[in-house]
Design a protein around this motif. Sequence first.
Motif, PDB file in Angstrom:
ATOM      1  N   ARG A 116      13.063  -3.074  -1.070  1.00  0.00           N
ATOM      2  CA  ARG A 116      13.729  -3.128  -2.371  1.00  0.00           C
ATOM      3  C   ARG A 116      13.968  -1.720  -2.923  1.00  0.00           C
ATOM      4  NH1 ARG A 116      13.209  -7.460  -0.533  1.00  0.00           N
ATOM      5  NH2 ARG A 116      15.164  -6.733   0.312  1.00  0.00           N
ATOM      6  N   LEU A 117      12.964  -0.854  -2.689  1.00  0.00           N
ATOM      7  CA  LEU A 117      13.101   0.518  -3.197  1.00  0.00           C
ATOM      8  C   LEU A 117      14.245   1.262  -2.520  1.00  0.00           C
ATOM      9  CD1 LEU A 117       9.358   1.635  -3.514  1.00  0.00           C
ATOM     10  CD2 LEU A 117      11.038   1.554  -5.371  1.00  0.00           C
ATOM     11  N   ARG A 118      14.523   0.865  -1.301  1.00  0.00           N
ATOM     12  CA  ARG A 118      15.601   1.547  -0.574  1.00  0.00           C
ATOM     13  C   ARG A 118      16.988   0.991  -0.903  1.00  0.00           C
ATOM     14  NH1 ARG A 118      11.617   1.347   3.599  1.00  0.00           N
ATOM     15  NH2 ARG A 118      12.542  -0.567   4.448  1.00  0.00           N
ATOM     16  N   ASP A 136      -1.059  -1.711  -3.382  1.00  0.00           N
ATOM     17  CA  ASP A 136      -1.912  -0.843  -2.580  1.00  0.00           C
ATOM     18  C   ASP A 136      -3.390  -1.012  -2.955  1.00  0.00           C
ATOM     19  OD1 ASP A 136       0.290   0.072  -1.278  1.00  0.00           O
ATOM     20  OD2 ASP A 136       0.346   2.050  -2.237  1.00  0.00           O
ATOM     21  N   ASN A 137      -3.643  -1.068  -4.270  1.00  0.00           N
ATOM     22  CA  ASN A 137      -5.036  -1.250  -4.711  1.00  0.00           C
ATOM     23  C   ASN A 137      -5.592  -2.589  -4.223  1.00  0.00           C
ATOM     24  OD1 ASN A 137      -5.062   1.205  -6.026  1.00  0.00           O
ATOM     25  ND2 ASN A 137      -4.463   0.346  -8.020  1.00  0.00           N
ATOM     26  N   VAL A 152       0.131  -6.865   2.853  1.00  0.00           N
ATOM     27  CA  VAL A 152       0.802  -5.815   3.616  1.00  0.00           C
ATOM     28  C   VAL A 152       2.280  -6.141   3.780  1.00  0.00           C
ATOM     29  CG1 VAL A 152       0.964  -4.699   5.863  1.00  0.00           C
ATOM     30  CG2 VAL A 152      -1.284  -5.089   4.829  1.00  0.00           C
ATOM     31  N   GLU A 153       2.597  -7.440   4.037  1.00  0.00           N
ATOM     32  CA  GLU A 153       4.011  -7.859   4.137  1.00  0.00           C
ATOM     33  C   GLU A 153       4.721  -7.646   2.819  1.00  0.00           C
ATOM     34  OE1 GLU A 153       3.647 -11.855   5.394  1.00  0.00           O
ATOM     35  OE2 GLU A 153       3.295 -11.370   7.509  1.00  0.00           O
ATOM     36  N   LEU A 154       4.015  -7.926   1.693  1.00  0.00           N
ATOM     37  CA  LEU A 154       4.607  -7.717   0.372  1.00  0.00           C
ATOM     38  C   LEU A 154       4.935  -6.245   0.158  1.00  0.00           C
ATOM     39  CD1 LEU A 154       5.406  -8.568  -2.484  1.00  0.00           C
ATOM     40  CD2 LEU A 154       2.972  -8.479  -3.118  1.00  0.00           C
ATOM     41  N   ARG A 155       4.053  -5.377   0.623  1.00  0.00           N
ATOM     42  CA  ARG A 155       4.309  -3.953   0.465  1.00  0.00           C
ATOM     43  C   ARG A 155       5.556  -3.543   1.240  1.00  0.00           C
ATOM     44  NH1 ARG A 155       3.832   1.306   1.412  1.00  0.00           N
ATOM     45  NH2 ARG A 155       2.618   2.571  -0.054  1.00  0.00           N
TER      46      ARG A 155
END
Length: 584
Positions: free
Chosen positions: A64-66, A83-84, A55-58
């Motif tokens: 990063r995406l932002r 997510d998977n 969850v922290e990685l997500r």
Amino acid sequence: MQKLLTGPSLAFIVFFAFLPGCGGKEGNDTQKSLQVITEARNRFEAAGQNVKKLVELREWVDERLRSDGADVVALESFQRKVDNAIVSTFTAIARKMQSSEASRVDTFRTWANGLKETLPPELIEKLAPGFRSLAKAALKAHPDDPELRRRAGWQPVEVDLDAWRAAPYLDTDADIRLVDALETNLAKDAWKAPDGTLWIPPAWKHAGDISSLIELVAKRKKEWEEREKDPFFQEAQRIADATRTDLAKALNESYRWMSRIFKPYLFLVEKDKAWDEAQVARQKSEMVLQLYDLFYSEYREPLGLTDITDPVPVVVFRKHEAYQQYAAKRGADSGAVGHFEHDTGRLLVSDETDRDTLFHEGTHQIIAYNTKGRLQVAFLNRSYWFQEGVAEYFGATSVSLDPETKKWKYTMGLLQEGRLSWWRQNERNAYPLWDLLALTYGDREKNKTSGNEDFNLYAYSEGWFLVYFLNNFLVDSEGVVQIGKPGKYRKGWLKYFRGELDGKTGRNFFLECMGLMGPDGQRDEAKWKTFEKEFYDYYEWINRKVSLKYHVKNRRLVPWYEVVNRKGRKIGEKEDDMLHPPAH
């Protein structure tokens, strides 16, 4: 938590295209993107099956995406992998919580509930199976928590089965069977909260039964409310209230009574935790309604009877002791196990009252409700032998299962061997037939007060036999008693019975009906002597017949030509049924 959330690392392979360096800003962005993807891969491998780190990685990927210059396509593809992994890992851990201690379940559940605030809705939706498993684990750890039940999909049931049973509008066996079936299923599958509320599990297969029953109860209640507008039900309510008042005066205020109507009967059953009042009312009503049907099938046409239209009250005590206490204050016989009150029209019994007594006293009640102006009739002047004789005649009823219809079959007018034997043993003091015909209820009361109460028993034994004689006595030209055929005096009996219902009574009226009265309005001596002789000859013959082996079956006389022994061999002889067998 750390130990719980870690495990073998997940294999992760990242496929990406070769990006050519072309110098300047574009080359720097490509190099930076490769560094981000590499770091993401390393973080993923380090997270393994630690759902918290996944969850922290997500969250890290979201950051990063932002950022400027991020390789959106590659990061989004990587995020789907994360997510998977979150879904599969979370679901696996949630399932394992079923066997974990309550403290570990609570800790993990607290953390997991926080995910609903941080993860996107579409991902939370994918985690639903895991949350359900976690809810089950929490429920297993805290089974008495209603909120956990609700989250696990359990639903409270807003029904009161006891109230339904006690309600006057559920008054058929079919309706009660539905309530009983639901109660059985709820007892098997439902959870009862500390406050008494019943909860059913998710997707319970009997949930539809609850909805159907609620609709049925509403329908029956509406029908009942409509019926309450009926004058019969209004009168039944008035009688029920008056009866409760009288019972309270005779006993005490602690007694409570549930009312039920089975037309024309109004039942008041004592409330007691030791029994199901509604079921008792149904059982007792079945018996009195069988008596009612039996009486009317025998006499509706011959006597021109019409159905009773007034409420007929029946009071049922839980224990015989309570009945005795009431009966003593009403002046009933000390040894009675049930009685009919002529002045109130009530039949009073207890749980210990047998069918013979119920039929006996119930016959008194039916006769009373068919008697014109019954409350105005001077009851003490009524014929004693008639009332008790007819009541005993119906009290001698058997029940058997009809092999063809598979329904209970009632047979009335059977032998009262106990009454016959008692009369035989005490016949020295028995009433002569002439005196028996003159007996009234006033004589009964005189016997009570003078200490001669035993004399009243003759009215039962001799009265029953007189009714039996009038209905069955028939002899052919050879002097053989014709068993099973209508008696020669049955027409006179029906005439007398009709007269009793019309308010007529007494010995002279009896003589008139039997054709024993002369043209001068006095007894025809010759006819009377014949009648009297036939009566006592039949009495002697019955006693002789009963003493013969295999001549009585199921309280019925067997004709001589049908008498067989245990081996099936016919052993009867014609002389057995001769009123005056030849001397040998």
